[in-house]
Write an enzyme that holds these catalytic residues in place. Structure first.
Site, PDB file in Angstrom:
ATOM      1  N   ASN A 109       9.519  51.326  48.507  1.00 56.08           N
ATOM      2  CA  ASN A 109       9.723  51.589  47.079  1.00 56.08           C
ATOM      3  C   ASN A 109       9.164  52.941  46.664  1.00 56.08           C
ATOM      4  O   ASN A 109       9.845  53.727  45.989  1.00 56.08           O
ATOM      5  CB  ASN A 109       9.077  50.458  46.266  1.00 56.08           C
ATOM      6  N   GLN A 122      -8.090  49.998  42.122  1.00 48.16           N
ATOM      7  CA  GLN A 122      -7.234  49.718  40.966  1.00 48.16           C
ATOM      8  C   GLN A 122      -8.015  49.822  39.650  1.00 48.16           C
ATOM      9  O   GLN A 122      -7.454  50.214  38.628  1.00 48.16           O
ATOM     10  CB  GLN A 122      -6.641  48.307  41.121  1.00 48.16           C
ATOM     11  N   LYS A 153      -8.013  53.544  38.844  1.00 50.82           N
ATOM     12  CA  LYS A 153      -6.630  53.985  38.619  1.00 50.82           C
ATOM     13  C   LYS A 153      -6.135  53.514  37.257  1.00 50.82           C
ATOM     14  O   LYS A 153      -5.584  54.283  36.465  1.00 50.82           O
ATOM     15  CB  LYS A 153      -5.735  53.410  39.721  1.00 50.82           C
ATOM     16  N   SER A 206       4.010  49.339  34.651  1.00 50.23           N
ATOM     17  CA  SER A 206       3.789  47.883  34.540  1.00 50.23           C
ATOM     18  C   SER A 206       3.148  47.556  33.195  1.00 50.23           C
ATOM     19  O   SER A 206       3.497  46.559  32.553  1.00 50.23           O
ATOM     20  CB  SER A 206       2.859  47.403  35.658  1.00 50.23           C
ATOM     21  N   LYS A 235      -6.266  42.724  42.566  1.00 51.70           N
ATOM     22  CA  LYS A 235      -5.271  42.845  43.646  1.00 51.70           C
ATOM     23  C   LYS A 235      -5.188  41.523  44.374  1.00 51.70           C
ATOM     24  O   LYS A 235      -6.147  40.749  44.376  1.00 51.70           O
ATOM     25  CB  LYS A 235      -5.715  43.927  44.635  1.00 51.70           C
ATOM     26  N   LYS A 254      -5.169  43.651  36.500  1.00 50.37           N
ATOM     27  CA  LYS A 254      -3.798  44.107  36.754  1.00 50.37           C
ATOM     28  C   LYS A 254      -3.763  44.760  38.121  1.00 50.37           C
ATOM     29  O   LYS A 254      -4.605  45.596  38.446  1.00 50.37           O
ATOM     30  CB  LYS A 254      -3.405  45.143  35.677  1.00 50.37           C
ATOM     31  N   GLY A 298       4.205  43.987  42.223  1.00 52.40           N
ATOM     32  CA  GLY A 298       4.566  44.251  43.616  1.00 52.40           C
ATOM     33  C   GLY A 298       3.603  45.183  44.327  1.00 52.40           C
ATOM     34  O   GLY A 298       2.753  45.833  43.715  1.00 52.40           O
ATOM     35  N   ASP A 299       3.703  45.214  45.623  1.00 51.81           N
ATOM     36  CA  ASP A 299       3.012  46.174  46.493  1.00 51.81           C
ATOM     37  C   ASP A 299       3.757  46.091  47.831  1.00 51.81           C
ATOM     38  O   ASP A 299       4.912  45.629  47.847  1.00 51.81           O
ATOM     39  CB  ASP A 299       1.513  45.810  46.642  1.00 51.81           C
TER      40      ASP A 299
HETATM   41  P1  NDP Z   1       7.118  48.862  50.597  1.00 51.74           P
HETATM   42  O1  NDP Z   1       6.852  47.562  51.244  1.00 51.74           O
HETATM   43  O2  NDP Z   1       8.283  49.023  49.700  1.00 51.74           O
HETATM   44  O3  NDP Z   1       7.196  50.029  51.688  1.00 51.74           O
HETATM   45  C1  NDP Z   1       6.138  50.273  52.549  1.00 51.74           C
HETATM   46  C2  NDP Z   1       6.562  51.329  53.551  1.00 51.74           C
HETATM   47  O4  NDP Z   1       5.438  51.695  54.351  1.00 51.74           O
HETATM   48  C3  NDP Z   1       7.611  50.821  54.520  1.00 51.74           C
HETATM   49  O5  NDP Z   1       8.393  51.905  54.928  1.00 51.74           O
HETATM   50  C4  NDP Z   1       6.765  50.282  55.666  1.00 51.74           C
HETATM   51  O6  NDP Z   1       7.452  50.247  56.898  1.00 51.74           O
HETATM   52  C5  NDP Z   1       5.641  51.281  55.697  1.00 51.74           C
HETATM   53  N1  NDP Z   1       4.420  50.609  56.177  1.00 51.74           N
HETATM   54  C6  NDP Z   1       3.787  49.568  55.591  1.00 51.74           C
HETATM   55  N2  NDP Z   1       2.715  49.183  56.306  1.00 51.74           N
HETATM   56  C7  NDP Z   1       2.687  49.993  57.356  1.00 51.74           C
HETATM   57  C8  NDP Z   1       1.808  50.095  58.451  1.00 51.74           C
HETATM   58  N3  NDP Z   1       0.744  49.283  58.606  1.00 51.74           N
HETATM   59  N4  NDP Z   1       2.067  51.073  59.361  1.00 51.74           N
HETATM   60  C9  NDP Z   1       3.142  51.898  59.193  1.00 51.74           C
HETATM   61  N5  NDP Z   1       4.004  51.846  58.174  1.00 51.74           N
HETATM   62  C10 NDP Z   1       3.772  50.906  57.268  1.00 51.74           C
HETATM   63  O7  NDP Z   1       5.759  49.224  49.795  1.00 51.74           O
HETATM   64  P2  NDP Z   1       5.530  50.277  48.640  1.00 51.74           P
HETATM   65  O8  NDP Z   1       6.433  51.451  48.814  1.00 51.74           O
HETATM   66  O9  NDP Z   1       5.531  49.545  47.356  1.00 51.74           O
HETATM   67  O10 NDP Z   1       4.018  50.704  48.930  1.00 51.74           O
HETATM   68  C11 NDP Z   1       3.674  51.840  49.717  1.00 51.74           C
HETATM   69  C12 NDP Z   1       2.267  52.270  49.386  1.00 51.74           C
HETATM   70  O11 NDP Z   1       2.182  52.635  47.998  1.00 51.74           O
HETATM   71  C13 NDP Z   1       1.175  51.212  49.583  1.00 51.74           C
HETATM   72  O12 NDP Z   1      -0.025  51.866  49.946  1.00 51.74           O
HETATM   73  C14 NDP Z   1       1.019  50.622  48.184  1.00 51.74           C
HETATM   74  O13 NDP Z   1      -0.255  50.031  48.017  1.00 51.74           O
HETATM   75  C15 NDP Z   1       1.166  51.887  47.344  1.00 51.74           C
HETATM   76  N6  NDP Z   1       1.543  51.727  45.957  1.00 51.74           N
HETATM   77  C16 NDP Z   1       2.628  50.994  45.577  1.00 51.74           C
HETATM   78  C17 NDP Z   1       2.977  50.907  44.244  1.00 51.74           C
HETATM   79  C18 NDP Z   1       4.189  50.182  43.791  1.00 51.74           C
HETATM   80  O14 NDP Z   1       4.447  50.175  42.587  1.00 51.74           O
HETATM   81  N7  NDP Z   1       4.987  49.581  44.664  1.00 51.74           N
HETATM   82  C19 NDP Z   1       2.164  51.534  43.201  1.00 51.74           C
HETATM   83  C20 NDP Z   1       1.079  52.346  43.694  1.00 51.74           C
HETATM   84  C21 NDP Z   1       0.784  52.407  45.022  1.00 51.74           C
HETATM   85  P3  NDP Z   1       8.057  48.842  57.411  1.00 51.74           P
HETATM   86  O15 NDP Z   1       9.153  48.508  56.445  1.00 51.74           O
HETATM   87  O16 NDP Z   1       8.527  49.099  58.800  1.00 51.74           O
HETATM   88  O17 NDP Z   1       6.917  47.870  57.358  1.00 51.74           O
HETATM   89  O1  2IT Z   2      -1.223  49.904  43.805  1.00 50.52           O
HETATM   90  C1  2IT Z   2      -0.650  49.759  42.702  1.00 50.52           C
HETATM   91  O2  2IT Z   2      -0.974  50.397  41.702  1.00 50.52           O
HETATM   92  C2  2IT Z   2       0.474  48.813  42.638  1.00 50.52           C
HETATM   93  N1  2IT Z   2       0.832  48.226  43.656  1.00 50.52           N
HETATM   94  C3  2IT Z   2       1.136  48.544  41.331  1.00 50.52           C
HETATM   95  C4  2IT Z   2       0.364  47.526  40.543  1.00 50.52           C
HETATM   96  C5  2IT Z   2       1.026  47.054  39.276  1.00 50.52           C
HETATM   97  O3  2IT Z   2       0.411  46.169  38.650  1.00 50.52           O
HETATM   98  O4  2IT Z   2       2.090  47.526  38.891  1.00 50.52           O
END
Ligand code: NDP
Ligand code: 2IT
Length: 448
Positions: A240, A111, A114, A380, A126, A90, A165-166
């Site tokens: 997100n 992961q 976590k 999830s 992943k 997952k 998603g990520d």
């Molecule tokens: P999104 O794509 O929704 O948002 C990512 C944000 O981070 C955007 O504002 C983006 O800016 C910025 N960003 C991404 N890459 C870079 C970079 N290389 N340098 C600077 N800014 C950057 O992703 P999420 O919010 O889903 O994910 C954010 C973090 O949280 C990641 O590390 C992800 O692995 C982690 N995460 C996500 C989960 C989820 O459920 N979505 C769960 C647990 C962890 P821009 O739009 O300009 O690229």
């Molecule tokens: O980093 C993470 O935990 C995620 N992007 C969410 C993974 C998931 O399966 O919901």
């Protein structure tokens, strides 16, 4: 040489070109020393650490698709199935030009721990691609997602591996991928999470990572005799995780004053306007300059290398929610000088190793992403449960379960740290608590 150092040596040699993966492994193995030392003979004989640091399998594939000009484009797709000792693989799918095998391996490795911390039956994996969704039309996004799934579907399934998603992968991309999976397999099953609400998605999954981060942060503060009320919060990212972290922080009475994207950052001393941020990022998919243009109290700063960005703003709580290694030692010094009390990671590995050590050494309550952002994957897993029983739970039911899970995670990592004489070291606590469950399952299942 002790067992941990021996394995670290082997991992460094075998994966020399994967700095992020090495960083993630070093953090985990280093903090597991007290547990490993107490069981060294057994773990060495069973090669537990060698097995934990080598993925079950990793798939890499070509993703050809046609752009709006009729030109064929080729990207590289990845799925790393790291460990399924406690449940089906997952983990999310990242779409970003920086994606390579080492990045997917670091995310898959983290992961595993976590997912174990969530207390739910999910293993770690992943995937993703170096595809850049920015500036692409809806048709191009669909063409990419369909081609990506045309290869990926062979390796996944509701009881095998369940992506989500990520970065760069949200509800739109999950929808296109689900549609293609269904066409290819003739199965309507919970093979992906983060789905839309009309076709098997769970209420509160969109909000879950950010909300969960705040539920854990609130518990952390409470256990140190503090509350969220009136606290100034610095958040990075505007995706997100960041958006719903900001929203929940406000609901708990705190004041988030920053956010950022890859080109710039906002300081809004009156507090971030979440409705406006959602309009700019979720609806228009625009830059933060549009937020600043619509909000007189907001100051917009272009991102400049070597500057501290959001971490230069004085705050009580810092929540990095963008990407890996976005908070370095210089940022950590700035945060400490400004009196930060807590740093909790919404992103995966956003804090460098030396910055983490500096924050801990200076008395900052630091909770790493494996614990702090586990609310996303936990929800999830709740989506998987709902899909299996073909029922949907209310927002309140899912949100209440999420809160309970996050509060329990805080206490589990706190207890694990205390058991090994590392009180207050939540990084060690998370790695130890996550490791114990996975290793018990691995030992019980024999050599595999
Ligand atoms: P999104 O794509 O929704 O948002 C990512 C944000 O981070 C955007 O504002 C983006 O800016 C910025 N960003 C991404 N890459 C870079 C970079 N290389 N340098 C600077 N800014 C950057 O992703 P999420 O919010 O889903 O994910 C954010 C973090 O949280 C990641 O590390 C992800 O692995 C982690 N995460 C996500 C989960 C989820 O459920 N979505 C769960 C647990 C962890 P821009 O739009 O300009 O690229
Ligand atoms: O980093 C993470 O935990 C995620 N992007 C969410 C993974 C998931 O399966 O919901």
């Amino acid at each position: 040489m002790g067992y941990v150092d021996e394995v670290l040596e082997k991992v460094r040699t075998k994966n020399a070109a994967e700095p992020e993966f090495l960083q993630a492994v070093e953090e985990v193995l280093d903090s597991l020393r007290p547990v490993i030392d107490a069981n060294e003979e057994l773990y060495r004989k069973e090669a537990i650490l060698e097995r934990l640091t080598e993925p079950d399998r990793q798939v890499m594939f070509r993703v050809p698709w046609v752009d709006d000009k009729g030109q064929v484009q080729v990207n590289r797709g990845f799925r790393v199935q790291f460990n399924n000792a406690i449940g089906p693989y997952k983990g999310g799918l990242r779409l970003h030009p920086s994606v390579n095998l080492g990045i997917i391996k670091f995310l898959g490795f983290e992961q595993v721990f976590k997912n174990s911390l969530t207390s739910l039956p999910i293993g770690g994996g992943k995937g993703g691609s170096d595809f850049d969704p920015k500036g692409k039309s809806d048709r191009e996004i669909m063409a990419f997602c369909q081609s990506f799934m045309t290869e990926l579907y062979k390796y996944i399934g509701a009881d095998t591996d369940v992506p989500a998603g990520d970065i760069g992968t949200g509800a739109r991309e999950i929808g296109y991928m689900f549609g293609q999976y269904k066409r290819l397999t003739n199965l309507y099953e919970g093979v992906l999470t983060g789905k839309g609400l009309t076709y098997g998605g769970s209420l509160a999954r969109t909000e879950a990572t950010g909300y969960g981060l705040l539920y854990l942060t609130e518990e952390l503060m409470k256990c140190h005799g503090e509350s969220m009320e009136g606290k100034t919060v610095c958040v990075s990212g505007a995706g997100n995780v960041a958006i719903y972290a900001i929203q929940k922080a406000q609901q708990l009475g705190a004041k988030p004053v920053t956010c950022s994207d890859s080109t710039g950052w906002i300081y809004d001393p009156e507090g971030i306007d979440v409705a406006l941020l959602k309009e700019v990022k979720e609806v228009k998919r625009a830059r933060l300059t549009e937020y600043a243009a619509a909000r007189p109290s907001a100051q917009y700063h272009e991102k400049k290398n070597g500057e501290h960005g959001v971490w230069s703003i004085k705050c009580d709580i810092a929540l990095p929610c963008a990407t890996q290694n976005e908070l370095d030692i210089e940022d950590a010094k700035m945060l400490v000088a400004n009196g930060v009390k807590a740093v909790c990671e919404g992103a995966n590995m956003p804090t460098t190793l030396d910055a983490t050590k500096y924050l801990q050494a200076n008395g900052v309550w630091f909770v790493g992403g494996k614990a702090a952002n586990a609310g996303g994957v936990a929800t999830s897993a709740l989506e998987m449960s709902q899909n299996s029983e073909r029922l949907s739970w209310t927002f309140e039911e899912v949100d209440a379960k999420l809160k309970t899970i996050m509060v329990n995670i805080y206490h589990n990592i706190d207890d694990a740290a205390k058991r090994y004489g590392k009180e207050g070291d939540y990084v060690a606590g998370a790695n130890i608590a996550g490791f114990e469950k996975v290793v018990n399952a691995m030992l019980a299942q024999g050599v595999c």
